[in-house]
Design a protein around this motif. Structure first.
Motif, PDB file in Angstrom:
ATOM      1  N   ASP A  38      -9.883 -21.490  12.322  1.00  0.00           N
ATOM      2  CA  ASP A  38      -8.714 -20.240  12.287  1.00  0.00           C
ATOM      3  C   ASP A  38      -9.112 -19.677  10.930  1.00  0.00           C
ATOM      4  O   ASP A  38      -9.043 -20.225   9.843  1.00  0.00           O
ATOM      5  CB  ASP A  38      -7.423 -20.903  12.146  1.00  0.00           C
ATOM      6  CG  ASP A  38      -6.382 -20.105  11.660  1.00  0.00           C
ATOM      7  OD1 ASP A  38      -6.552 -18.660  11.666  1.00  0.00           O
ATOM      8  OD2 ASP A  38      -5.447 -20.247  11.195  1.00  0.00           O
ATOM      9  N   GLU A  72      -5.953 -15.228  18.247  1.00  0.00           N
ATOM     10  CA  GLU A  72      -4.910 -16.456  17.587  1.00  0.00           C
ATOM     11  C   GLU A  72      -3.979 -16.879  18.378  1.00  0.00           C
ATOM     12  O   GLU A  72      -3.423 -17.758  18.595  1.00  0.00           O
ATOM     13  CB  GLU A  72      -4.680 -15.584  16.172  1.00  0.00           C
ATOM     14  CG  GLU A  72      -5.972 -15.874  15.138  1.00  0.00           C
ATOM     15  CD  GLU A  72      -6.109 -15.029  13.935  1.00  0.00           C
ATOM     16  OE1 GLU A  72      -4.784 -14.454  13.781  1.00  0.00           O
ATOM     17  OE2 GLU A  72      -7.099 -14.867  13.479  1.00  0.00           O
ATOM     18  N   ASP A 115       3.092 -14.260  15.524  1.00  0.00           N
ATOM     19  CA  ASP A 115       2.270 -14.714  14.640  1.00  0.00           C
ATOM     20  C   ASP A 115       2.210 -13.733  13.362  1.00  0.00           C
ATOM     21  O   ASP A 115       1.605 -12.674  13.527  1.00  0.00           O
ATOM     22  CB  ASP A 115       0.851 -14.985  15.089  1.00  0.00           C
ATOM     23  CG  ASP A 115      -0.108 -15.238  14.070  1.00  0.00           C
ATOM     24  OD1 ASP A 115       0.185 -15.440  12.755  1.00  0.00           O
ATOM     25  OD2 ASP A 115      -1.403 -15.676  14.305  1.00  0.00           O
TER      26      ASP A 115
HETATM   27 MG    MG Z   1      -3.244 -16.729  10.601  1.00  0.00          MG
END
Ligand code: MG
Ligand code: ADP
Length: 664
Positions: free
Chosen positions: A8, A171, A193
């Motif tokens: 990530d 993501e 997010d």
């Molecule tokens: Mg992030």
């Protein structure tokens, strides 16, 4: 196939995960943290610093410390808004309008991808150490709303770190994978997010291991930083009013303001008010000036109301695109540090009237999902299927500058779509294929992904030639475009990489440079290690000789003592003349000599301990140390400034206690 890790690569923090025995787990970095700040810096001595070390010098060395680089990835100069340019280091456009970051201390310019590559390299290095194997490939996540250039650029960054990207994963999709990979029941999930620099939203249906992304949306220029900036502006405006000095014009003050603002923001997630104190922030005509104030949550929320409004738009778009209503949603997964703000929490509750899932860690869930995807790709995890979508519409520019969409946004990928186009003038011998990505009607308002020309079209009246244009999007969301003249069969195809900050030649050059540098660094590090080890051993040997002489006298183990002395001198000599090959041999010889000495002393002790036979030990500490198993370990003893004294005054057991008290 070697192991694939999941990365990530966040604007603020990065995390690396891996699948171990079928379970995803997060790997701690060499500093022991599970998240690594996405900050790169060069120290005053031009040494590369990554993560926490770089973050620490943000205030003191702002020009050589680079954060929030993800905002620049795959973007051309003209795409940047003023907000993204609001950083304490220098960013400029090169001749090709690509973003370059200037680093005074190394006297070099870097492409953002190059610096981000260093973050990837650190994550990989730390993971390799943990896993005790080398890693060549990774799944890397990007905001769902990243366009083609940003995806290509992310892949370039990994390439520069020597890592092959097996899959670029959105993501929020990763978060959903982490949330749902071991759940059996069917559900419709909203992933929200909000990180440091980007906002992403996805709607997915999960059922029996099949993940269908229904819609994604977001804002790549909206995140926690914008909330910090509201506080910075508030503080700076008040200060300006009072002292007529704009703190934002001074890099160091700006950096201090930003840090204090972020800290205050985070505290306001738990408290209703928080003090902000910035002594000596500037100097006025009457001496130093300070900031001493209090910010309460209501004021903070008032300052941020436009940001909260901006969060709503992508959510509505995604709901519309999916055809779902808020009532259809069974679970909300919160991702990113900024979802901890109560105002964000409340906003989500007003959109979807259920309590968000608590089963995932918002800081780690994306990396965990990337690790799950890595497991799917390597075949370790079966019965999981991921169907993602393309986030933005893709099309061509046609007559009058209009955008003709070939693949609408939220189309499941991989996908191939073709259409036939013709000429707009008689005897036109070539056509220009101009590829765009975005939702606006006029091509020019969207993002240009690049253009190419198909030539050699035989003369014909306008509208007669048939040129078939095909768009291919792979599972990474990356686009390939081809054009074929149906009469001649002539074909032209390109992978689109316009807008990326580095062209292919530059990437190749940098990779070569990085490899050479890595070799050089490795050799340099190895030789430093070797010398350090030799020095440690010398110190140990000297101590040992001294101790043995103390206890048994200079001739107590004559032969072995002399052997150590000789070997010791050799090591010192080769160290001095920097002969590393000979040094290696001498170090082995010294180790062996020490071993011989220790064995001899042990034998001597056994005799000593027999009350009938020998002389009693005078120094308990020596005896215990010689026999302890961890003799070869570097214990705190070695660093004790009063070593000689305490050695004689205390036994080892007492020493330990003393050390604990001392360090606690
Ligand atoms: Mg992030
Ligand atoms: P990214 O995905 O962009 O790397 P993260 O998910 O790590 O970002 O989130 C970082 C952001 O979250 C930063 O802006 C940070 O200030 C913010 N953040 C972290 N903890 C809190 C908190 N308790 N309250 C408010 N914001 C927070």
């Amino acid at each position: 196939m070697g192991r694939i890790v999941g990365i990530d690569l966040g604007t603020t923090n990065s995390v690396i995960g891996v699948l171990e025995a079928g379970r995803p787990l997060v790997i701690s970095n060499s500093e022991g943290s599970r998240t690594t700040p996405s900050v790169i810096g060069y120290s005053k001595e031009s040494e590369l610093l990554v993560g926490q070390q770089a973050r620490r010098q943000l205030v003191l060395n702002p020009k050589n410390t680079f954060s929030n680089l993800k905002r620049f990835v795959g973007r051309t100069w003209e795409e940047l808004d003023e907000n993204s340019l609001n950083v304490a280091y220098t960013v400029r456009a090169n001749e090709e309008e690509c973003v370059r970051v200037t680093c005074p201390v190394t006297e070099r310019e870097y492409a953002p991808e190059e610096l981000i590559g260093s973050i990837i390299r650190k994550l990989i290095d730390d993971a390799e150490k943990h896993l005790e194997e080398s890693i060549e490939s990774a799944v890397v996540t990007v905001p769902a709303y990243f366009n083609d250039s940003q995806r290509q650029a992310t892949r370039d960054a990994a390439l520069l770190a020597g890592i092959r990207v097996e899959r670029i994963l959105n993501e929020p999709t990763a978060a959903a994978l982490a949330y749902g990979f071991d759940k059996k029941s069917a559900s419709k999930v909203l992933v929200f997010d909000l990180g440091g620099g980007t906002f992403d939203i996805s709607l997915l249906s999960i059922s029996n291991g099949v993940f269908d992304v229904k819609a994604t949306s977001g804002d790549t220029q909206l995140g926690g930083n914008d909330f910090d900036k509201k506080i910075v502006d508030w503080l700076a405006d008040e200060f300006l009013k009072e002292h007529n000095i704009d703190l934002r014009r001074d890099r160091q003050s700006l950096q201090r303001l930003s840090e204090a603002a972020e800290k205050a923001k985070q505290e306001l997630s738990g408290l209703s008010k928080t003090p902000i104190s910035l002594p000596f922030i500037s100097t006025g005509s009457n001496g130093p000036l300070h900031i001493e104030t209090v910010l309460d949550r209501r004021k903070f929320e008032y300052l941020c109301k436009d940001l909260i409004d901006r969060l709503l738009i992508p959510v509505e778009t995604a709901l519309n695109d999916s055809g779902w209503t808020a009532d259809d949603i069974n679970d909300v997964v919160l991702v990113g540090g900024s979802t901890r703000m109560p105002m964000v929490h409340q906003l989500i509750r007003t959109i979807v009237p259920i309590e968000p899932s608590q089963s995932v860690n918002p800081d780690e869930v994306v990396a965990v999902g990337a690790a799950v995807q890595a497991g799917i790709l390597s075949g370790e995890l079966r019965d999981l299927l991921l169907n993602d979508v393309t986030p933005l519409s893709l099309g061509l520019e046609t007559v009058g500058g209009l955008m003709k969409v070939l693949i609408p946004r939220n189309t499941p990928i991989p996908v191939r779509q073709a259409d036939v186009f013709s000429t707009s003038e008689a005897n036109q011998s070539s056509v220009e294929i101009n590829v765009w990505q975005g939702e606006r009607q006029l091509a020019n308002d969207n993002k240009s992904l690049g253009k190419f020309r198909l030539s050699g079209i035989p003369p014909a009246p306008r509208g007669v030639p048939q040129v078939q244009v095909a768009f291919d999007i792979d599972a990474n969301g990356l686009l390939q475009v081809s054009a074929t003249d149906r009469t001649t069969g002539r074909k032209q195809s390109v992978s689109i990489n316009g807008g990326s900050n580095l062209n292919e030649n530059e990437v190749n050059k940098l990779i070569k440079e990085a490899q050479e540098k890595a070799d050089f660094d490795r050799r340099k590090r190895a030789s430093i290690d070797q010398k350090n080890n030799a020095l440690t051993l010398i110190a140990q040997a000297e101590r040992r000789l001294r101790d043995v002489a103390l206890e048994f006298g200079p001739y107590g183990a004559e032969r072995q003592q002399r052997a150590v002395e000789v070997a010791l001198r050799d090591v010192q000599e080769f160290l001095e003349i920097n002969d590393l090959a000979e040094l290696d041999l001498a170090v082995s010889a010294l180790q062996e000599a020490l071993f011989g000495l220790n064995r001899r002393i042990s034998a001597e002790k056994r005799v000593d301990n027999n009350p009938i036979q020998g002389i009693k030990n005078t120094f308990g500490s020596l005896k215990d140390e010689l026999f302890s198993d961890d003799y070869w370990d570097d214990d705190p003893w070695d660093y004790n400034p009063n070593e000689g004294k305490r050695e004689r005054d205390y036994g080892r057991k007492e020493l330990d206690r003393w050390d604990n008290d001392y360090y606690n």
